[in-house]
Write a protein that holds these residues in place. Structure first.
Motif, PDB file in Angstrom:
ATOM      1  N   LEU A 144       0.846  -1.198   0.000  1.00  0.00           N
ATOM      2  CA  LEU A 144       0.000   0.000   0.000  1.00  0.00           C
ATOM      3  C   LEU A 144       0.882   1.249   0.000  1.00  0.00           C
ATOM      4  N   TRP A 145       1.924   1.196   0.808  1.00  0.00           N
ATOM      5  CA  TRP A 145       2.844   2.325   0.909  1.00  0.00           C
ATOM      6  C   TRP A 145       3.522   2.603  -0.446  1.00  0.00           C
ATOM      7  N   THR A 147       2.344   1.905  -3.312  1.00  0.00           N
ATOM      8  CA  THR A 147       1.341   2.485  -4.208  1.00  0.00           C
ATOM      9  C   THR A 147       1.283   3.996  -4.012  1.00  0.00           C
ATOM     10  N   LEU A 149       3.595   5.950  -2.942  1.00  0.00           N
ATOM     11  CA  LEU A 149       4.830   6.615  -3.379  1.00  0.00           C
ATOM     12  C   LEU A 149       5.005   6.614  -4.891  1.00  0.00           C
ATOM     13  N   GLN A 151       2.883   7.785  -6.887  1.00  0.00           N
ATOM     14  CA  GLN A 151       2.198   8.957  -7.439  1.00  0.00           C
ATOM     15  C   GLN A 151       3.193  10.064  -7.761  1.00  0.00           C
ATOM     16  N   ILE A 155       2.301  16.277  -3.368  1.00  0.00           N
ATOM     17  CA  ILE A 155       1.212  16.458  -2.411  1.00  0.00           C
ATOM     18  C   ILE A 155       0.331  15.211  -2.336  1.00  0.00           C
ATOM     19  N   ASP A 156       0.191  14.495  -3.444  1.00  0.00           N
ATOM     20  CA  ASP A 156      -0.571  13.234  -3.413  1.00  0.00           C
ATOM     21  C   ASP A 156       0.184  12.174  -2.613  1.00  0.00           C
ATOM     22  N   ARG A 157       1.518  12.120  -2.838  1.00  0.00           N
ATOM     23  CA  ARG A 157       2.313  11.167  -2.056  1.00  0.00           C
ATOM     24  C   ARG A 157       2.203  11.488  -0.571  1.00  0.00           C
ATOM     25  N   LEU A 159      -0.207  13.141   1.089  1.00  0.00           N
ATOM     26  CA  LEU A 159      -1.529  12.885   1.675  1.00  0.00           C
ATOM     27  C   LEU A 159      -1.790  11.390   1.819  1.00  0.00           C
ATOM     28  N   SER A 160      -1.420  10.601   0.821  1.00  0.00           N
ATOM     29  CA  SER A 160      -1.694   9.159   0.983  1.00  0.00           C
ATOM     30  C   SER A 160      -0.754   8.524   1.999  1.00  0.00           C
ATOM     31  N   THR A 163      -2.232   9.331   5.337  1.00  0.00           N
ATOM     32  CA  THR A 163      -3.454   8.548   5.524  1.00  0.00           C
ATOM     33  C   THR A 163      -3.124   7.104   5.925  1.00  0.00           C
ATOM     34  N   LEU A 164      -2.155   6.505   5.226  1.00  0.00           N
ATOM     35  CA  LEU A 164      -1.770   5.122   5.547  1.00  0.00           C
ATOM     36  C   LEU A 164      -1.161   5.027   6.943  1.00  0.00           C
ATOM     37  N   ILE A 192       8.956  10.166   1.393  1.00  0.00           N
ATOM     38  CA  ILE A 192       8.203  10.378   0.148  1.00  0.00           C
ATOM     39  C   ILE A 192       9.071  10.989  -0.944  1.00  0.00           C
ATOM     40  N   ALA A 227     -10.528  10.913   4.976  1.00  0.00           N
ATOM     41  CA  ALA A 227     -10.187   9.867   4.010  1.00  0.00           C
ATOM     42  C   ALA A 227     -11.422   9.382   3.251  1.00  0.00           C
ATOM     43  N   SER A 230     -12.020  12.188   0.505  1.00  0.00           N
ATOM     44  CA  SER A 230     -11.003  12.545  -0.497  1.00  0.00           C
ATOM     45  C   SER A 230     -11.148  11.842  -1.844  1.00  0.00           C
TER      46      SER A 230
ATOM     47  N   ILE B  62      -6.429   8.613  -3.384  1.00  0.00           N
ATOM     48  CA  ILE B  62      -6.233   9.720  -2.452  1.00  0.00           C
ATOM     49  C   ILE B  62      -5.494  10.837  -3.176  1.00  0.00           C
ATOM     50  N   GLU B  79      -3.697   6.711 -12.167  1.00  0.00           N
ATOM     51  CA  GLU B  79      -2.280   6.597 -11.907  1.00  0.00           C
ATOM     52  C   GLU B  79      -2.049   5.249 -11.258  1.00  0.00           C
ATOM     53  N   ALA B  81       0.555   2.385  -9.972  1.00  0.00           N
ATOM     54  CA  ALA B  81       1.949   2.231  -9.569  1.00  0.00           C
ATOM     55  C   ALA B  81       2.369   0.774  -9.737  1.00  0.00           C
ATOM     56  N   LEU B  83       4.288  -2.314  -8.636  1.00  0.00           N
ATOM     57  CA  LEU B  83       4.700  -2.711  -7.288  1.00  0.00           C
ATOM     58  C   LEU B  83       5.634  -3.914  -7.267  1.00  0.00           C
ATOM     59  N   VAL B 100      -6.800   2.197  -1.164  1.00  0.00           N
ATOM     60  CA  VAL B 100      -5.832   1.746  -2.165  1.00  0.00           C
ATOM     61  C   VAL B 100      -6.313   0.424  -2.754  1.00  0.00           C
TER      62      VAL B 100
END
Lengths: 236, 236
Positions: A144-145, A147, A149, A151, A155-157, A159-160, A163-164, A192, A227, A230, B62, B79, B81, B83, B100
């Protein structure tokens, strides 16, 4: 915020945990560290966090040579990446690698760590299985992490990533969840692929938008609705 | 390149593997996919790659709202990613998450996948332990990967990302190791938080520096000395 239950915390085997702690104390296998103290680790050993929190950090010496037309900020001498926390009841291990190096630090004061050999896990019924389940869970979280990163917009990296983190480690408080550990803008940037300065600027924007807030002791909070809402927010 | 042995490949239990394959064939639990076909997955099931290669991909909805002074490239509609791969003999699972989403695709033609319930693992002695060892190994690899993505310069992220990929999946060929699967610049960009255009430009630079080469069928190669020498190369 519709966070799922924390697999790892729920699966913590409290009954055998007390036995493991007693076993470790008898053998001087438990040690307490101060904030930011590095845990001396050896490859092939298993570590369990007894209290406090561990911060995992990685450094990679793989660097391309300097490129003059690269429009990015100059390189600092060392670049440590924040790789996540390990909270009480969770296992971790530090493997050696031919180039990337991973270290564990006490993230807060009075962080207490137990260590053992892998075969010693068999002292407690089912405990080996629970440790493996915890690594399986950590592997899922890292996907998930990764995913987040992948982006492109910082700012998207950011915020997610937040959130995670708050989903995994956050604790509820009134209408929000807060990260119980302080995290500097520099540490966030190191996770990030960004800088302290950029993180400070973008955190300001997220606060203006009401997506995060900063509470006492500099702890990062997310409103319970953030969350959820968003995914609907328009990007362009 | 002083690559360590591939834990996962070495630990593949060939004797039980044949039995598992027969078991799966009898129950129609094995299916073959064409290149880029999505594997239909369900949370709570375990998948084993029998042949070919799986590409794991994540999407995160997100997004922060648009920021006018953000000096980054405009956002595309989706987008994804990249993995990582799952190679033959390796397990994978797809968990559902509140935001995610992770998918599995056949990365090459004739990719064959077995599926089972977790409790069915107990049909084969020690196999459960081997599956957990594989997830533990994958978790370690993802920590290395996260370290490489924490670097600020895109070219450093690119070079360490390629090094880790080739270390894990690479096959030897004369004086180099090559990645046996094709990977587009767009897919690479999606893993390191960059764009196809930037990756193409930076891959050109890495080629000029002799750190990578591109062989027939567009496969990425690294000379056996590249990763050994890169830690010594000066950054500034």
């Amino acid at each position: 915020m519709n966070f799922s239950t924390q697999l790892s915390k729920a699966s913590r085997p409290l009954s055998s945990w007390q036995k493991i702690l007693e076993w470790a104390q008898l053998r001087y296998r438990v040690r307490t560290f101060s904030k930011d103290e590095q845990i001396p680790t050896r490859s092939g050993l298993l570590y369990l966090v007894e209290s406090g929190a561990i911060r995992l950090v990685g450094t990679s010496p793989i660097k391309a040579v300097n490129i003059n037309d690269e429009s990015e900020e100059p390189q600092e001498t060392t670049e440590e990446a924040f790789l996540g926390f390990v909270s009480p009841g969770e296992p971790f291990e530090i493997v050696t690698h031919f180039c990337v190096s991973i270290q564990a630090y006490a993230h807060v004061d009075r962080t207490s760590v137990i260590w053992m050999y892998w075969h010693e896990l068999d002292n407690w019924a089912n405990f080996r299985g629970e440790v493996f389940e915890a690594f399986r869970y950590q592997q899922q979280r890292k996907l998930l992490w990764l995913t987040s990163l992948g982006q492109r917009r910082t700012i998207d990296r950011l915020l997610s990533f937040l959130t995670l983190l708050i989903e995994e480690y956050g604790e509820p408080k009134e209408q929000s969840y807060y990260l119980p550990y302080p995290l500097t803008h520099s540490q966030i940037g190191s996770a990030i692929g960004s800088t302290r300065v950029t993180v400070t600027r973008l955190m300001g924007k997220l606060r203006q938008q009401g997506l995060i807030s900063i509470e006492e002791d500099n702890l990062i909070c997310m409103p319970k609705t953030a969350a959820d809402s968003s995914p609907e927010s328009e990007v362009e």
